[in-house]
Enzyme design. Sequence first.
Site, PDB file in Angstrom:
ATOM      1  N   GLU A   1      -2.140  -5.141  -3.727  1.00 52.34           N
ATOM      2  CA  GLU A   1      -1.165  -4.400  -2.915  1.00 52.34           C
ATOM      3  C   GLU A   1      -0.136  -5.352  -2.316  1.00 52.34           C
ATOM      4  O   GLU A   1       1.062  -5.019  -2.248  1.00 52.34           O
ATOM      5  CB  GLU A   1      -1.887  -3.634  -1.812  1.00 52.34           C
ATOM      6  CG  GLU A   1      -2.724  -2.464  -2.333  1.00 52.34           C
ATOM      7  CD  GLU A   1      -3.451  -1.724  -1.243  1.00 52.34           C
ATOM      8  OE1 GLU A   1      -3.699  -0.516  -1.411  1.00 52.34           O
ATOM      9  OE2 GLU A   1      -3.798  -2.354  -0.213  1.00 52.34           O
TER      10      GLU A   1
ATOM     11  N   ASP B   1       0.832  -1.201   0.000  1.00 55.89           N
ATOM     12  CA  ASP B   1       0.000   0.000   0.000  1.00 55.89           C
ATOM     13  C   ASP B   1       0.870   1.257   0.000  1.00 55.89           C
ATOM     14  O   ASP B   1       0.613   2.210  -0.754  1.00 55.89           O
ATOM     15  CB  ASP B   1      -0.923  -0.019   1.224  1.00 55.89           C
ATOM     16  CG  ASP B   1      -1.724   1.255   1.369  1.00 55.89           C
ATOM     17  OD1 ASP B   1      -2.611   1.514   0.539  1.00 55.89           O
ATOM     18  OD2 ASP B   1      -1.459   2.014   2.322  1.00 55.89           O
TER      19      ASP B   1
END
Length: 226
Positions: A117, A45
């Site tokens: 992610e 992320d």
Amino acid sequence: MTAQTFARLFRCLGYEFANHDLCRQALTHRSFGSHNYERLEFLGDSILGMVVTTYLYDQAERASEGELSRMRASLVKQMTLAEIARELNLGEHLIMGEGELKSGGFDRDSILADTLEALIGAIYLDSDLASAEACVHRWFADRLSETIHQTATKDAKTRLQELVQARRVSLPRYEVVGAIGPDHERLFVVACYCDLLSEPVLGEAGARRAAEQSAASKALELLFDV
């Protein structure tokens, strides 16, 4: 996962993992066990945000801070990540518990976004930041280009109008509140009234329409000032 399964996934990703266990972890949902993708997702992320932010900063040279924030938000939101995950066929490679699998977790936006992610984080650990960045650029290429193009071609009044329409409030209203100087050097002051702002925003320019654009641009900056 078999060697053939890994090979098929690597072709979709455009990246071949040296550490297959790391790749497998990035695809493992917590319903399958404790050795899952959550920590990799945390890492990925941050990398994704940095890569997208850097790209927008370099390519959208005329965009304000607020506009850059808006563009980034549209690119890293869950729906966008899930769309890309589907394009990469990640759903068929997910490893999850039987209950989660039967409930359709392999096609759930939140899980697909988290997996994407996690893969970015895994690629970074498997090789380096440049490799992770290259994958993000490749996977997001069309969306990055489209976002830059839309921002470059739409004027501030158009973007502000689209924003208020999306939020279902009245359209912005523009009013000339001042004109300074002789006719050949007239400076127009225009107020932009927008229901999303607590008070009008002023813009100045040598022509009324340009002053309206200036006011709209300032209104956008306030609305996206994060």
